[in-house]
Design a protein around this motif. Structure first.
Motif, mmCIF file in Angstrom:
data_model
loop_
_atom_site.group_PDB
_atom_site.id
_atom_site.type_symbol
_atom_site.label_atom_id
_atom_site.label_comp_id
_atom_site.label_asym_id
_atom_site.label_seq_id
_atom_site.Cartn_x
_atom_site.Cartn_y
_atom_site.Cartn_z
ATOM 1 N N GLU A 82 0.833 -1.201 0.000
ATOM 2 C CA GLU A 82 0.000 0.000 0.000
ATOM 3 C C GLU A 82 0.872 1.259 0.000
ATOM 4 O OE1 GLU A 82 -3.246 0.370 -0.423
ATOM 5 O OE2 GLU A 82 -3.231 -1.796 -0.816
ATOM 6 N N ARG A 83 1.931 1.258 0.766
ATOM 7 C CA ARG A 83 2.823 2.421 0.794
ATOM 8 C C ARG A 83 3.503 2.611 -0.566
ATOM 9 N NH1 ARG A 83 6.592 2.087 5.992
ATOM 10 N NH2 ARG A 83 7.248 4.103 5.112
ATOM 11 N N GLN A 90 1.804 9.400 -6.146
ATOM 12 C CA GLN A 90 2.364 10.740 -5.974
ATOM 13 C C GLN A 90 3.402 11.033 -7.057
ATOM 14 O OE1 GLN A 90 3.888 11.485 -2.064
ATOM 15 N NE2 GLN A 90 4.838 13.440 -2.634
ATOM 16 N N ALA A 91 4.241 10.038 -7.354
ATOM 17 C CA ALA A 91 5.262 10.249 -8.382
ATOM 18 C C ALA A 91 4.619 10.472 -9.747
ATOM 19 C CB ALA A 91 6.200 9.044 -8.423
ATOM 20 N N ALA A 95 5.043 13.771 -12.012
ATOM 21 C CA ALA A 95 5.567 13.631 -13.369
ATOM 22 C C ALA A 95 4.622 14.252 -14.393
ATOM 23 C CB ALA A 95 5.794 12.159 -13.690
ATOM 24 N N GLN A 96 3.331 14.095 -14.183
ATOM 25 C CA GLN A 96 2.373 14.681 -15.110
ATOM 26 C C GLN A 96 2.450 16.213 -15.077
ATOM 27 O OE1 GLN A 96 -1.673 13.451 -14.483
ATOM 28 N NE2 GLN A 96 -2.472 14.692 -16.176
ATOM 29 N N ARG A 132 11.496 9.025 -11.283
ATOM 30 C CA ARG A 132 10.926 8.677 -9.977
ATOM 31 C C ARG A 132 9.699 7.792 -10.129
ATOM 32 N NH1 ARG A 132 12.863 13.927 -8.731
ATOM 33 N NH2 ARG A 132 10.924 14.912 -9.393
ATOM 34 N N VAL A 133 8.956 7.973 -11.213
ATOM 35 C CA VAL A 133 7.808 7.083 -11.487
ATOM 36 C C VAL A 133 8.288 5.660 -11.710
ATOM 37 C CG1 VAL A 133 5.980 6.548 -13.146
ATOM 38 C CG2 VAL A 133 6.303 8.904 -12.373
ATOM 39 N N ARG A 134 9.378 5.521 -12.479
ATOM 40 C CA ARG A 134 9.902 4.173 -12.730
ATOM 41 C C ARG A 134 10.391 3.530 -11.439
ATOM 42 N NH1 ARG A 134 11.785 6.894 -17.386
ATOM 43 N NH2 ARG A 134 13.835 7.252 -16.437
#
Length: 359
Positions: A82-83, A90-91, A95-96, A132-134
């Motif tokens: 979940e974390r 959030q990432a 990024a968007q 950071r998304v990756r």
């Protein structure tokens, strides 16, 4: 006065049979013990207390492939997942936003309303946000994998040999939980004398598994209770080393348990007959008609008895396979005779065609 009368020679009565060449399969016989084709140590891939154990996790228990064996308490792994998902969300939002800012300012840069260095800073921020998304996605994947590993499943259809775990026990990664044996197939190790290899129709010096089209079939029998049971297998490989004490090599026979009405038990001592080469134009005789090392008695057309040396291809328990020395139609003496004189006349009392039918 008494007249001198020549003594009449006693004529022995014998049974004979004509020989006829035929094709014969040279099966190879051996004995061995059944063993598991695969034996693995089941280890824990997650850390934590054991929260559930299958009732089948005991010596002799059976599990189908991918069936759940036990579960490690997954509360910590569910929280971690979940974390990780929250961090990913959030990432993705950051990024968007960074991507939209870059696209908006790209239009301004085209109109020379912002500098190139400002646009490069926005590009770098967008790239860092995508990275950071990756990273966040990798954390989610790892958390999902950890949660999945908290449920330990059978790697293949298996029989439990032994266990070393109990409910509530805390386990660590790599800790042994049980010893598992393959259930779908078993193997039999058969010692073969080196001269027996010449009777098998497989390439000498083959490495690894024997190709399916070349693997000989094997008939296996063993006693279970009061009856003899039978199974079918295939010779799949030969072990590389030779036992110098017995001058033999181990042949490995594999038996598919899924097709067997009664599974072949591991540890059972069995007898095996391996389908060997088929040879043509040989003559098969009962073993007892061979006199000395390589001679038989032939009865000619005048019912006279002669010794004949023959070429023995293979000597078995109850028969002998000849590769030469006799012609089709010649008659072999089947009866035991104590005193034999070459060329002696005999009385043929029975002539049987049975020699052409010996298998």
């Amino acid at each position: 006065r008494l007249e001198v009368v020549s003594a009449e020679q006693a004529v022995a009565s014998v049974r004979v049979a004509p020989v006829r060449s035929q094709s014969v399969q040279l099966d190879v016989h051996s004995q061995g013990r059944v063993q598991a084709s695969r034996k693995v140590s089941l280890s824990a891939a997650a850390t934590g207390p054991v929260s559930w154990i299958s009732p089948s996790l005991r010596a002799g228990g059976y599990f189908a492939a991918d069936e759940v064996i036990l579960r490690v308490d997954s509360a910590d792994y569910e929280t971690a997942l979940e974390r990780a998902r929250s961090s990913l969300a959030q990432a993705e939002t950051d990024a968007q936003h960074a991507r939209e800012e870059f696209e908006r300012n790209s239009a301004l840069a085209a109109q020379r309303l912002i500098s190139e260095s400002q646009l490069r800073d926005l590009q770098r921020q967008a790239d860092n946000s995508a990275g950071r998304v990756r990273d966040a996605q990798g954390a989610v994947d790892q958390a999902e994998l950890d949660l999945q590993r908290s449920e330990i499943r059978a790697p293949f259809a298996t029989i439990v040999e032994s266990t070393s775990i109990d409910l509530g026990q805390h386990v660590g990664r790599g800790q042994e939980l049980a010893i598992l044996l393959s259930a779908d197939e078993v193997e039999v190790r058969l010692p073969l004398a080196l001269n027996q290899l010449s009777y098998l129709d497989i390439p000498l010096g083959v490495r690894g598994e024997i190709a399916d089209e070349l693997a000989p079939t094997v008939s296996i029998s063993g006693r279970l209770g009061d009856s003899i049971q039978h199974w079918k297998g295939r010779l799949v490989r030969m072990e590389a080393s030779i036992d110098v004490a017995s001058n033999s090599v181990q042949a490995i026979v594999r038996v598919d348990q899924t097709a067997a009405a009664i599974p072949l038990p591991i540890g059972l001592y069995v007898e095996a007959s391996i389908a060997g080469k088929e040879v043509d134009n040989v003559i098969v005789l009962p073993r007892e008609v061979v006199r000395g090392n390589n001679r038989v008695l032939v009865v000619d057309t005048e019912n006279r008895l002669w010794f004949r040396e023959v070429d023995i291809l293979r000597l078995e328990n109850d028969r002998v396979v000849l590769s030469g020395g006799l012609q089709d139609g010649e008659r072999i003496c089947l009866s035991p005779i104590q005193a034999i004189i070459e060329g002696m006349r005999v009385n043929v009392v029975d002539e049987s065609p049975a020699l052409a039918q010996i298998q």
